[in-house]
Write an enzyme that holds these catalytic residues in place. Structure first.
Site, short mmCIF file in Angstrom:
data_model
loop_
_atom_site.label_atom_id
_atom_site.label_comp_id
_atom_site.label_asym_id
_atom_site.label_seq_id
_atom_site.Cartn_x
_atom_site.Cartn_y
_atom_site.Cartn_z
N HIS A 1 0.83 -1.23 0.00
CA HIS A 1 0.00 0.00 0.00
C HIS A 1 0.85 1.27 0.00
O HIS A 1 0.32 2.36 -0.23
CB HIS A 1 -0.91 0.04 1.23
N ASP B 1 -2.64 -10.86 -2.13
CA ASP B 1 -3.15 -10.32 -0.87
C ASP B 1 -4.63 -10.00 -1.01
O ASP B 1 -5.13 -9.72 -2.10
CB ASP B 1 -2.36 -9.05 -0.51
N HIS C 1 -6.09 -7.39 -0.20
CA HIS C 1 -6.27 -5.99 -0.57
C HIS C 1 -5.54 -5.66 -1.87
O HIS C 1 -4.54 -6.28 -2.19
CB HIS C 1 -5.74 -5.08 0.55
N ASP D 1 -4.17 -12.87 4.21
CA ASP D 1 -5.49 -12.40 4.65
C ASP D 1 -6.60 -12.90 3.72
O ASP D 1 -7.77 -12.58 3.94
CB ASP D 1 -5.52 -10.86 4.81
#
Ligand SMILES: [Zn+2]
Length: 352
Positions: A122, A159, A161, A246
């Site tokens: 990120h 991931d 995200h 995740d």
């Protein structure tokens, strides 16, 4: 042999007792490696990344800002808090990955997994975001291109995200392809299928947004039926993986249902792609994953798979207990329509 970047110093970054991105994540992995390693591995001691290396992806003013937090506690974003040791630990995370890439390029190890934190995908050029400070995988891709002279690097981001920072770093470039699967709607809100790159990079940024509930067969279908044909045409010389756990069943932030065996299958799929055009060169770097048991079991299965001498492509036919990637469930088929329509503007992807 597989290289594993592991170091107790990754426990040094601490965002507070109630933060999910906690030192316990590395603690359970280190304990697993010490007490019950799944396979023999080559332990890689990380080194700090240099200012120059971090500067390939991040602006100098931002690097200096993170440096200025050393010895203090400074929130840089709502949920991204620099503590006394964060700057040093973040340099070690990026540098640890770079060291593993050098060892793979030198053929000292066959492939590698950098078990580091803080995570990176990120982090933007001048902003800490979503538990991330420096974008480890983006710095790694730059390292392969600038220091090792590679011309095509594939970054696969499984991931939960979307890796907004990685997408932005290479959005207008065709030497680094970014391929991401991610749950929507969810943080950070980027990652639409229509975001397909720009300029020279048009066609080299591939987003597969997914609604919650996807499991092993769904992910394997996407890897084998969409990513594999694209990779066969792009011909990466190295595959880097933003490996987030995740997407595991039970993760407190996610709604996906990948099992430990599923992480092994995804790894085998990427190993087969790496064998085809990249002489097997494959390195994973840890991103998210917040259920400690699912994280540990997932990493364990990935390491077992990386150590296998032969990496046959995971079966597309149903049989035994392994999930089938052969038949696309109806829900997934609808969700893949827009990504496929977009990707086919550039790449030949046979109908499943
Ligand atoms: Zn994540």
């Amino acid at each position: 042999m597989t290289g594993v970047v592991t170091d107790k110093r990754f426990l040094g970054h601490d965002m507070g007792a109630y933060h999910v991105e906690s030192p316990h994540r590395i603690e359970v992995l280190n304990r697993m490696l010490e007490e019950n390693p799944p396979v023999p591995y080559f332990a890689i001691e990380p080194r700090p990344a240099t200012d120059e290396e971090v500067g390939w992806v991040h602006e100098k003013g931002y690097i200096d800002l993170v440096r200025s937090t050393a010895g203090k506690t400074v929130p840089l974003d709502m949920d991204t808090i620099a503590g006394p040791k964060t700057f040093a630990t973040a340099l070690l995370a990026a540098g640890g990955l770079l060291k593993s890439l050098d060892l793979i390029m030198d053929r000292a190890v066959r492939n590698a997994f950098a078990l580091v934190r803080p995570p990176g995908h990120h982090a933007e050029a001048s902003q800490a975001l979503g538990f991330c400070f420096f974008n480890n995988v983006a710095i790694g891709a730059e390292h392969l291109i600038r220091e090792h002279g590679l011309r095509r690097v594939l970054v696969v981001d499984w991931d939960l995200h979307h890796g907004n920072g990685t997408e932005h770093a290479f959005y207008a470039r065709h030497d680094v392809m970014y391929f991401s699967t991610h749950q929507v709607p969810l943080y950070p809100g980027t990652g639409a299928a229509r975001d397909f790159g720009a300029g020279d990079g048009l066609g080299f940024n591939l987003n597969v947004p997914l609604l919650a509930g996807k499991g092993d067969a769904d992910y394997l279908h996407i890897f084998e039926r969409i990513l594999a044909p694209v990779a066969a045409q792009f011909k990466p010389e190295f595959i880097l993986v933003s490996a987030g756990f995740d997407i595991a069943a039970g993760d407190p932030l996610g709604g996906m249902a990948v099992t430990p065996a599923g992480f092994g299958l995804l790894t085998a799929s990427l190993m087969a792609m790496a064998e085809r055009t990249a002489a097997g060169r494959l390195a994973l770097v840890l991103e998210g994953g917040y259920d400690l048991r699912a994280l540990r079991d997932g990493v364990r299965e990935v390491l077992k798979t990386l150590a296998k001498r032969d990496s046959p492509a995971p079966s597309l036919c149903s049989g035994g207990d392994s999930p089938s990637a052969g038949d696309s469930p109806a829900a997934l088929r609808v969700e893949l329509e827009e990504p496929l329509r977009t990707f086919r503007r550039k790449w030949d992807i046979p109908a499943a």
